[in-house]
Design a protein around this motif. Sequence first.
Motif, PDB file in Angstrom:
ATOM      1  N   GLN A  39       0.887  -0.979   0.553  1.00  0.00           N
ATOM      2  CA  GLN A  39       0.101  -0.250  -0.092  1.00  0.00           C
ATOM      3  C   GLN A  39       0.829   1.034  -0.388  1.00  0.00           C
ATOM      4  N   ALA A  40       1.343   1.924  -1.192  1.00  0.00           N
ATOM      5  CA  ALA A  40       1.937   3.341  -1.271  1.00  0.00           C
ATOM      6  C   ALA A  40       0.465   3.982  -0.300  1.00  0.00           C
ATOM      7  N   PRO A  41       1.514   5.926  -0.084  1.00  0.00           N
ATOM      8  CA  PRO A  41       0.458   6.199   0.525  1.00  0.00           C
ATOM      9  C   PRO A  41      -1.128   7.609  -0.370  1.00  0.00           C
ATOM     10  N   GLY A  42      -2.042   6.930   0.108  1.00  0.00           N
ATOM     11  CA  GLY A  42      -2.901   7.743  -0.855  1.00  0.00           C
ATOM     12  C   GLY A  42      -3.096   6.816  -1.956  1.00  0.00           C
ATOM     13  N   LYS A  43      -3.000   5.867  -1.635  1.00  0.00           N
ATOM     14  CA  LYS A  43      -3.557   4.400  -2.488  1.00  0.00           C
ATOM     15  C   LYS A  43      -3.873   3.229  -2.066  1.00  0.00           C
ATOM     16  N   GLU A  44      -4.518   2.877  -2.660  1.00  0.00           N
ATOM     17  CA  GLU A  44      -5.261   1.039  -1.610  1.00  0.00           C
ATOM     18  C   GLU A  44      -4.467  -0.060  -1.828  1.00  0.00           C
ATOM     19  N   ARG A  45      -4.824  -0.599  -0.681  1.00  0.00           N
ATOM     20  CA  ARG A  45      -4.124  -1.960  -0.918  1.00  0.00           C
ATOM     21  C   ARG A  45      -3.810  -2.648  -2.238  1.00  0.00           C
ATOM     22  N   GLU A  46      -3.061  -3.213  -2.748  1.00  0.00           N
ATOM     23  CA  GLU A  46      -2.977  -3.465  -3.615  1.00  0.00           C
ATOM     24  C   GLU A  46      -2.110  -5.336  -3.884  1.00  0.00           C
ATOM     25  N   TYR A  59       1.805 -16.798  -7.769  1.00  0.00           N
ATOM     26  CA  TYR A  59       0.788 -15.736  -8.160  1.00  0.00           C
ATOM     27  C   TYR A  59       1.127 -14.902  -8.109  1.00  0.00           C
ATOM     28  N   TYR A  60       1.530 -13.661  -9.523  1.00  0.00           N
ATOM     29  CA  TYR A  60       1.937 -13.047  -8.889  1.00  0.00           C
ATOM     30  C   TYR A  60       1.605 -10.802  -9.846  1.00  0.00           C
ATOM     31  N   THR A  61       1.188 -10.411  -9.423  1.00  0.00           N
ATOM     32  CA  THR A  61       0.114  -9.183 -10.663  1.00  0.00           C
ATOM     33  C   THR A  61       1.146  -8.759 -11.592  1.00  0.00           C
ATOM     34  N   ASP A  62       0.899  -8.437 -12.655  1.00  0.00           N
ATOM     35  CA  ASP A  62       1.400  -8.581 -13.706  1.00  0.00           C
ATOM     36  C   ASP A  62       3.212  -7.808 -13.754  1.00  0.00           C
ATOM     37  N   SER A  63       2.528  -6.177 -12.419  1.00  0.00           N
ATOM     38  CA  SER A  63       3.259  -5.430 -12.388  1.00  0.00           C
ATOM     39  C   SER A  63       4.624  -5.938 -11.797  1.00  0.00           C
ATOM     40  N   VAL A  64       4.779  -7.091 -11.324  1.00  0.00           N
ATOM     41  CA  VAL A  64       5.684  -7.532 -10.680  1.00  0.00           C
ATOM     42  C   VAL A  64       6.909  -9.116 -11.683  1.00  0.00           C
ATOM     43  N   LYS A  65       6.101  -9.343 -12.225  1.00  0.00           N
ATOM     44  CA  LYS A  65       6.085 -10.418 -12.812  1.00  0.00           C
ATOM     45  C   LYS A  65       7.921 -11.101 -13.768  1.00  0.00           C
ATOM     46  N   GLY A  66       8.956 -11.205 -13.449  1.00  0.00           N
ATOM     47  CA  GLY A  66       9.500 -11.077 -13.296  1.00  0.00           C
ATOM     48  C   GLY A  66      10.898 -10.612 -13.107  1.00  0.00           C
ATOM     49  N   ARG A  67      10.230  -9.650 -12.388  1.00  0.00           N
ATOM     50  CA  ARG A  67      11.523  -9.395 -10.855  1.00  0.00           C
ATOM     51  C   ARG A  67      11.212  -9.366  -9.482  1.00  0.00           C
ATOM     52  N   PHE A  68      10.033  -9.622  -8.817  1.00  0.00           N
ATOM     53  CA  PHE A  68       9.670 -10.422  -7.931  1.00  0.00           C
ATOM     54  C   PHE A  68       9.328 -12.074  -7.866  1.00  0.00           C
ATOM     55  N   THR A  69      10.292 -12.790  -6.655  1.00  0.00           N
ATOM     56  CA  THR A  69       9.624 -13.888  -6.725  1.00  0.00           C
ATOM     57  C   THR A  69       9.217 -14.191  -5.216  1.00  0.00           C
ATOM     58  N   ILE A  70       8.450 -15.102  -5.194  1.00  0.00           N
ATOM     59  CA  ILE A  70       7.904 -15.593  -3.925  1.00  0.00           C
ATOM     60  C   ILE A  70       8.436 -16.924  -3.288  1.00  0.00           C
ATOM     61  N   SER A  71       8.488 -16.920  -1.865  1.00  0.00           N
ATOM     62  CA  SER A  71       9.150 -18.753  -1.814  1.00  0.00           C
ATOM     63  C   SER A  71       8.604 -18.447  -0.225  1.00  0.00           C
ATOM     64  N   ARG A  72       9.266 -19.913   0.314  1.00  0.00           N
ATOM     65  CA  ARG A  72       8.498 -20.288   1.841  1.00  0.00           C
ATOM     66  C   ARG A  72       9.494 -20.860   2.868  1.00  0.00           C
ATOM     67  N   ASP A  73       9.357 -21.241   3.210  1.00  0.00           N
ATOM     68  CA  ASP A  73      10.433 -22.507   3.881  1.00  0.00           C
ATOM     69  C   ASP A  73       9.867 -22.549   5.271  1.00  0.00           C
ATOM     70  N   ASN A  74       9.111 -23.992   4.749  1.00  0.00           N
ATOM     71  CA  ASN A  74       8.533 -24.137   5.720  1.00  0.00           C
ATOM     72  C   ASN A  74       8.862 -24.771   7.088  1.00  0.00           C
ATOM     73  N   ALA A  75       9.646 -25.111   7.315  1.00  0.00           N
ATOM     74  CA  ALA A  75      10.844 -25.751   8.415  1.00  0.00           C
ATOM     75  C   ALA A  75      10.975 -24.838   9.490  1.00  0.00           C
ATOM     76  N   ASP A  90       7.756   1.045  -6.857  1.00  0.00           N
ATOM     77  CA  ASP A  90       7.483  -0.139  -5.872  1.00  0.00           C
ATOM     78  C   ASP A  90       7.107   0.651  -4.521  1.00  0.00           C
ATOM     79  N   THR A  91       7.325   1.430  -4.413  1.00  0.00           N
ATOM     80  CA  THR A  91       7.380   1.966  -2.801  1.00  0.00           C
ATOM     81  C   THR A  91       6.568   2.061  -2.090  1.00  0.00           C
ATOM     82  N   ALA A  92       6.066   1.529  -1.007  1.00  0.00           N
ATOM     83  CA  ALA A  92       4.723   1.141  -0.467  1.00  0.00           C
ATOM     84  C   ALA A  92       5.499   0.882   0.853  1.00  0.00           C
ATOM     85  N   GLY A  93       4.801  -0.160   1.505  1.00  0.00           N
ATOM     86  CA  GLY A  93       4.750  -0.451   2.879  1.00  0.00           C
ATOM     87  C   GLY A  93       3.676  -1.315   2.084  1.00  0.00           C
TER      88      GLY A  93
END
Length: 121
Positions: A39-46, A59-75, A90-93
């Motif tokens: 969520q950026a100032p003055g904008k809705e959470r996305e 799953y990724y929003t189009d604007s971050v595809k190819g730049r961001f990678t989500i992962s998890r380590d359940n251990a 990309d500036t946001a909380g």
Amino acid sequence: QVQLVESGGGLVQAGGSLRLSCAASGRTFSSYALAWFRQAPGKEREFVAAISWGGGSTYYTDSVKGRFTISRDNAKNTMYLQMNRLKPEDTAGYYCAAKMGLVPSPPYDAWGQGTQVTVSS
């Protein structure tokens, strides 16, 4: 219910990288699908990215595809967001969220407090 704490935010120049972490409490972390929002100032959470409980689907929003990678380590009860080639827009909380079950979809059951990412031009 799982509790979430984000970390890893900061100030970075455009083109740089950051890795966000979302640490979760509880022994049922692997039972939750997870997501990142921002969520950026003055904008809705996305929506930014999401991952299924086993990590097999992402799953990724189009604007971050190819730049961001989500992962998890359940251990380690931790989810990550690797952010490369950052842009000023990309500036946001950034907030992590958890949803009991396989598929990450609203409504989410738990939210973290957020971590600030600022990208300078």
